[in-house]
Structure formats: structure tokens, C-alpha cells
Design a protein around this motif. Sequence first.
Motif, PDB file in Angstrom:
ATOM      1  N   GLN A   1      17.527  45.351  23.897  1.00 57.18           N
ATOM      2  CA  GLN A   1      18.915  45.712  23.641  1.00 57.18           C
ATOM      3  C   GLN A   1      19.033  47.201  23.351  1.00 57.18           C
ATOM      4  O   GLN A   1      18.143  47.798  22.761  1.00 57.18           O
ATOM      5  N   TRP A   2      20.147  47.772  23.795  1.00 56.36           N
ATOM      6  CA  TRP A   2      20.521  49.131  23.411  1.00 56.36           C
ATOM      7  C   TRP A   2      21.572  49.032  22.318  1.00 56.36           C
ATOM      8  O   TRP A   2      22.484  48.217  22.406  1.00 56.36           O
ATOM      9  N   GLN A   3      21.475  49.925  21.320  1.00 55.25           N
ATOM     10  CA  GLN A   3      22.524  49.990  20.304  1.00 55.25           C
ATOM     11  C   GLN A   3      22.873  51.461  20.107  1.00 55.25           C
ATOM     12  O   GLN A   3      22.002  52.273  19.797  1.00 55.25           O
ATOM     13  N   PHE A   4      24.121  51.777  20.285  1.00 57.38           N
ATOM     14  CA  PHE A   4      24.548  53.169  20.099  1.00 57.38           C
ATOM     15  C   PHE A   4      25.488  53.240  18.904  1.00 57.38           C
ATOM     16  O   PHE A   4      26.539  52.594  18.902  1.00 57.38           O
ATOM     17  N   CYS A   5      25.120  54.002  17.907  1.00 56.43           N
ATOM     18  CA  CYS A   5      25.941  54.116  16.699  1.00 56.43           C
ATOM     19  C   CYS A   5      26.059  55.579  16.305  1.00 56.43           C
ATOM     20  O   CYS A   5      25.106  56.346  16.453  1.00 56.43           O
TER      21      CYS A   5
END
Length: 811
Positions: free
Chosen positions: A353-357
Amino acid sequence: MMKITTVLLALSASIASAVDPDLLGLESLTQDLIRVESVREIKNVQRTYAQLAQHGRWNEMADLFTENGILRWGRGNGDILSTSDASSVTGRPAIEAWLRQEAGDMDGVKPGSLHVFMSDMPVITLSDDGNTAKGRWTALRKLGNGNGATRIEGGIFENEYASGGGKWKISLLRYYPLYAGNYEKGWKNLGVNGSLPVIPYHYTLEQAGVTLLHTERANLSQQENSTLNRRSTPAKLSVDELEYRVAHLNEEDEVRNLVHGMGYYVDRRMWPDVISLFTSNGTITVQNNTSPAGPAGIQSVLSRMGPEGLSHGILNEHPIFGTVVNVSPDHKTAIARGLEIGLIGDANARIGQWQFCVFHHSLVKDLDTGTWKIQDLRYHRLLFADYAGGWGNGGILPASSLAPPPVLSPYYHSSPTENRRPAQWRPFFKRYPEWEEPEESTTSRLANVHRFLLRSSAYDESENTSGSYGFYIDDIRCSDFAKLHSDRGHKLSPGIGWYYTPDAISLSCASRYYRQNSTAYNPSMASLRSSVPFHWRLQPVILVSRDGRSATLRTRNLQTGTSRTQGGNGWMGGMYHDQLVLEGGKRKLWSITIDEFYWNSRNWTAGWANVAPVSSTTPPKRWLTNKPTNKRQSNDLPPDVSLRHPALLERETGFNGGPPPTVSWPGVQRMWWAYRNLVTGAIPSDNSYWGPPGCVPCRGAKPEWALTANGYQEPPSGPTAVTAKWLSGAEIEVTVRGGPEESAEGGWVQLVLDFAGEITKFGQEGPVGADGKVVLLVRGPGAFGTTIPIQVYYFGNENLKPGKGILGGST
Ligand SMILES: *[C@@H]1O[C@H](CO)[C@@H](O)[C@H](O)[C@H]1NC(C)=O
Ligand SMILES: *[C@@H]1O[C@H](CO)[C@@H](O)[C@H](O)[C@H]1NC(C)=O
Ligand SMILES: *[C@@H]1O[C@H](CO)[C@@H](O)[C@H](O)[C@H]1NC(C)=O
Ligand SMILES: *[C@@H]1O[C@H](CO)[C@@H](O)[C@H](O)[C@H]1NC(C)=O
Ligand SMILES: *[C@@H]1O[C@H](CO)[C@@H](O)[C@H](O)[C@H]1NC(C)=O
Ligand SMILES: *[C@@H]1O[C@H](CO)[C@@H](O)[C@H](O)[C@H]1NC(C)=O
Ligand SMILES: *[C@@H]1O[C@H](CO)[C@@H](O)[C@H](O)[C@H]1NC(C)=O
Ligand SMILES: *[C@@H]1O[C@H](CO)[C@@H](O)[C@H](O)[C@H]1NC(C)=O
């Protein structure tokens, strides 16, 4: 206000004598202070540019340019390296329009769209007059429009900056694209026939590492020195103002280290360590939902990421980009904001998974101990996406949880400006109590200002040399990155061992990468390359010695590459443990150890969750130009210290080339730390602690390579814990504790009472003994009505930072 007596002048006096006293005047210290502040502001401007881009704030981005600022995107315009047409626009309105048009519907504003802007590894060169600067940055954007279209674009910025009206602005933003593609297929080289040129450097090897401070340049060679001029219009700040503004920079360093250091604990799911960095009523806020205050509430949020620790096949990588820190004028609170990207995976289940925050953390100073702590970790999610599906369709989070766009505090520049110093601000209450010395002359105050300024310039200079190294190694300029080292420096060549001196470092690189017995930079090999390995040296934690002349640096190695084919390049993660020194007016690399790789992708398409276990005899895949990987090791020079040195058995077991068995992702390799917990001072819970000496081969294998064996101080490995207890009604026993092999001996301890800001010395004072303790006689505690807590100050020594503790009223 009563003044406090200390006898700790010896150290600062010896520092002062090393520098020409004429250079320590108000004028030159003011200039040097402004130089350090300028470099930070320049970085903040560029980082703010990237942060604004993530929310489509084109207008504010254009405002970061000078009035006649220029944006050049791409090559062309007669450039000899031309491979594509350049856009060149001048002036803020045109720049805004260009930015808006270039983003199209991938603007980070339209629901489901994404405009992630990774940019880091700055090398900033400030002009000698301090009015202009140049900066090299590595950059990568990940874009999506929410309807299936995606873009990936990577390259290098070589920018220029100018100061005017007290603010730094971008005068030229120049982007050199190197690779591009889309999510589905991955990226490939943009150059002619798929080959990539070397992007011209704004700095030369001779300039590399030159200290920011004019006061430290006296030792440069005549030739290097000859072009250096002082700022044309010198200003002069008062000693009070200098003390305040230098302290401001020092505080910023502490905050940045804490935020970056926290990230490494998150990567390894070291939940007790993460929680230990918070205040007792700290919180985590995700998308406006704030956890219950305190450890249990924080734990509940962390647990959603998974159980404590990493098990086979679990990846929880969260690299941090472009951190901007703003410390409040009273130095009691701070904000840190930036970009955090989650590379999440379970290789057992083959899901990634990619998570951009974006993050916007609040920190507070714990006035009892003098250390910074986290009050609220605040995240705003831009987009989460399954690795298989990608980020093109708006990701997997419900749209309602993403809108409306984040409310972030105003984008400000952090450089201190005039008249911010609160009237009641006094250095004594800050981290460095040794500042206020009663009979102290202006000369010794200025010597202290210089020393504390050197600590903050050490921070930026270390980040800078680290970046120079990163860019040189990307271009495999063996001789150049070797010469960033001290003549007594050493560097690990992964898989083999450490090489001592720049010549050996250079030769080992040339023989490995170019298969030649030559230390010369070989332009024919590098000028048109079919592939480039990118080493993102990110998220530094930089610990500086008491005298500011040496530093220990931890930095992430987030590695990817580019080549002629799409989809062939994945990601890899490792860690650098470095040390740097100030030598002859330059900040040089002293020691480099590389722990790699903790994890890797098979390739872009397969990602990090689809990696088959490798047998421990298979050499790791590398992105090398025209090099067969299987014969690589046979060409290597024998190292000065092998990875299999008996003294390093425990340290190197599991790493490629170290004592077997090799642990390869999706196995989980032990992670090492050269410093203690930055709040509690504890060593890592699984004892994976190596330092001081922070130089890895120095323990056991080569003690003579240690900083302390070469006239440098070993930077303290963490905070100093100060505790105290009553022995009787008249005696207090104080215990001072650093890390293993960091003796508190000789450092001075003093007790004070703080009557609402009125400081009163209390009882005896004295030096700590070899056992880390001192017993102080308190005369007539009753006279003070000792319900007031007693503050216990430790003033530090060559091994340890100052520290502070609190003792309740008398028995
Ligand atoms: C690109 O390849 C073509 C065909 O092989 C060749 O003629 C041309 O010179 C190459 N261009 C460059 C810049 O290498
Ligand atoms: C950074 O390095 C460059 C080139 O390596 C040098 O010109 C400059 O003085 C350095 N700046 C800082 C902030 O250390
Ligand atoms: C300059 O060199 C001298 C002699 O090598 C040394 O004692 C001094 O500490 C150096 N000063 C600086 C500012 O590096
Ligand atoms: C370098 O320049 C400084 C002044 O900027 C001067 O004090 C120093 O003597 C010079 N050093 C050499 C080696 O020329
Ligand atoms: C946390 O505790 C401190 C000290 O007791 C208090 O000043 C602060 O308001 C509290 N913060 C929160 C968010 O509860
Ligand atoms: C978050 O809270 C702020 C006020 O604190 C509010 O303006 C904003 O709309 C909220 N955002 C979301 C996503 O609820
Ligand atoms: C490289 O070549 C020189 C000169 O031919 C020789 O003296 C030297 O030993 C060689 N070094 C290695 C590592 O082979
Ligand atoms: C990536 O790796 C997978 C699995 O080994 C392979 O099937 C695929 O062809 C590779 N893709 C590229 C573009 O190399």
C-alpha cells in the motif's frame, strides 16, 4: 534578578582561543548568524514550494519567487544537454499560470487527485556577500487525476535564490527532468536514446563543504580563501539578541531531530519508544480525529498500524520529506510540518500500500527536563492506495474522509526577524544553562555565542556535505565523493568493508564501479549513462559535539534508480550512520557506515510485497552501468577493515557481506542506532545500540579511527538525565546519567529556586564524581519554605549535554 555563578569557563575559554579574537566581535558574529539563518530560510522557501504544490496553491507558490523570478522547466533553449523543450516563464503572474496549467487536473484539489512533491537532499551554497544563493535538490512527483490518469516525474533542481527586504525568494527555479512515466508501467530515462547526461553542478569540489561561518574560514588554504568576501553592509546585533537568535537555531535543531528520530521508531513499530517521545497528555490527530490524551490513547492509534515490532515480510516504512520547523518566540512550543509517505506491505500476503500524508506536528518544551516532547502528531491524509491498483483512481479511502482539504496553519518563513525576542527571555531557562555567567565578560559571552552558533551551522553543514555526497554518488564520481572525506576519514563499501583515507575510498569505488585502477572521475563512463542510482539521503538526525566541531549523522538511504526500460526500477531502503568533522575550514566526512538493504522491491511493477526470498549467496541487484553483478566482488580492493572482522561479528551479522546468515527482505534485519532515545535517554529496547563511538569500526576493530583519538569530541548520544533525592534535611544527592561510556564526571551541578522568575541559587554547588553522583549540602532549607521545587542543573562536560531535573521540597 540574581545571577548564578559557575566555574565552567575552562571549556569555552579553550574554544575561544582557537579562533582569532578579532573574529569574535559583534559584527562578524552577526554576519555569521545571518548566514546560518539565511540557509535555513532558503531551505524553508523551497520546502514550502513543495508543500503548497500538494494543495494546488499556485498563487502562493508564485509568491515565493522574486518579482522577476524565472521558472525554467525542462532543458532546451540552446542548452548543450538539451533533450526536450524547456518552458521558461518570468514573473509571478506567468509562473502562477504555468504551474496551474502544468498540473491540469492533477492538482491535489480536485477530489481524488494527487500532487505529491518529494524534494530533499539540499546542497545550498550561499554567496560570500550573503545576498544570493544556489541550491541543488533531488525531486520526484507522483500525480494522479482521480480518473485513472497518472504521472511520475523525477529529476534535479538547480535553483537560485535572492534576499531582498529581509526575505529570501526564488529568483530561478530550474528543473532538469531525468525520468518519467506513469503508475501502470513505471518510469524510464528521458534522455536522448535513453541515456542520461550529468546535470551540471553549481558547486565545485573545491567549494564542497566550505563552512558557512566566516569566523571558521581562517584555516582555508590561501587559494580557497582568496575569493571569500565579507557581507557588504554589515549590521550589528547586541549580545542579548545574538544569544537569543542562536538559541532559536539550536532549539530548531532539537525539534527537527525529534521529529525525524520518531519516524525511525514508527518504521520499526517500536511503539514504547514512540510513546516515550510524547508529553504525558500527548495525542495523535488523524484527519481531525484526536485520540484520547495520554499513552493509552496514543497506543490505540498506533495499534491500528499493527502490533509492536516487525515480523517476517512486514514493511512499515514512513520516510519523511521536507520538514519545516517553526519554534515559537518564547521557545516553549514548536510546529513541524512536511510530507510523510507510507510504503506499507505484507510480503506474506503479497499486499502493498501507498500512504500519502502531510503532517503538522505540535511540540512543547518540557521545562522540568529541558527536552522537547511531542504534544500532538497531526496527519492529514492525501490519499491511500493499494499497490496493485495504484493512486490514479482516488485511492481506497472513502472520499468523505479526505474532504475538505486540510486546514494548515499559514505557510510562514521561520527565519527570526527583528524584535521577536520576548522581554522576559533569558538564556538561563533554556537548555544551555551555562550561558549565564555572572562576572562574565562580553568576550566570554561572545565566545559562547560563537560556540552555540557553530553547533547549528554544524547541523546545516553536515546536511549539506551529506547532500553533496549523495549527488556525487548518484553520478558515481568516485574521486569527488572520496575527497569529501577527511584525510583521516573512512567509508564502508557495502558488502565488503571500510576503506581508510580518500585515496583508498576513491580507488575502491573506481575498481568496483568502473573496473579500473584509477581514482580519476571518468566522464566517459558517466556523461551519458543508461542508468542512474538515486540515493535519497533523507530525514537526518544530527547530533553535534559540545564544541560544534564534530557531528554524528543518521540518515535514511531511500534508493531507487532509472534506466532505459519502464518498470524495471523499484525501491530499496537502508541506513547511513555517519560522522563529520570541521577540518581546515571545511565540514568533511569522517566515517560512513551503510546498513543495507533492509527491504527492496523486485521491480516497480511487482513492488516490495512481491519479493521472493533470496538465497543468502545471491549478491544483491544493483543499478550499475554496464556491469555484470555476479563478478563484481572479484574486482574489489581488500578493505582496511572487513565486514567480517571478529570485533564486528554482532554488529554486522545478517548484512550482505557480513558474518552469515544473511538476512534478506522479506526477512527482517536488525536495525542499529548510534544514539539513545532523544527524550528518555534510554538505549534501544533490543540493545541494538552502537555508540559512542558513533563510528562503527572504531569499537573493537580500529579504536585509533575514533574522533576522540584524533582531537575531536564525540557528540553526546542523547539527553542527560538528572535526578536528585534528599539524603537528610541538609543534603541532596544528585545523580547524572548519560549513555554507556559517557561519563558525567567533572561536570558542574547547581541547585536553584525559581520564585516566579526570580532565580535564587540554593545550597552548595560542585562537580560530579566518577560514579555520576555528587552530594550537596543545603544550608537552611527551611528558610526557603521549601514547598518550591528545587531545580537541579547539570552543566555538561565534553561527553554530555547539560541536563536538568526537579526535586520536590525538603524532607
Ligand atoms: C542515438 O542513436 C542513433 C541510432 O543508433 C544514433 O545515430 C545517434 O547518434 C544517437 N544519438 C546520440 C545523441 O547518442
Ligand atoms: C554546501 O556545500 C557547498 C558545495 O559543496 C558549499 O559551496 C557551501 O558552502 C556549503 N554550504 C553549507 C550551508 O554548508
Ligand atoms: C586552525 O588550525 C590551527 C592549527 O592547525 C588549529 O589549532 C585551530 O583550531 C584551527 N582553527 C580553526 C578555526 O579550525
Ligand atoms: C582567510 O580570510 C580571513 C578573512 O576573511 C583571514 O582572516 C585569514 O587570514 C585568511 N586565511 C588565509 C590562509 O589566507
Ligand atoms: C497537557 O498538560 C499540560 C500541563 O498540565 C496543559 O498545560 C495542557 O493544556 C494539556 N494539553 C492538553 C491537550 O490536554
Ligand atoms: C478540521 O477542523 C477545523 C477546525 O479545527 C475545521 O475548520 C475543518 O473543516 C476540519 N476538517 C475536517 C476534515 O473535518
Ligand atoms: C594501480 O596501478 C599502479 C600503477 O600501475 C600500481 O602501482 C598500483 O599498485 C595499482 N593499484 C591497484 C590497487 O591495483
Ligand atoms: C517485475 O518482476 C516480475 C516478477 O518477477 C516479473 O514478472 C516482471 O516481468 C517484472 N517486470 C519488469 C518490468 O521487469
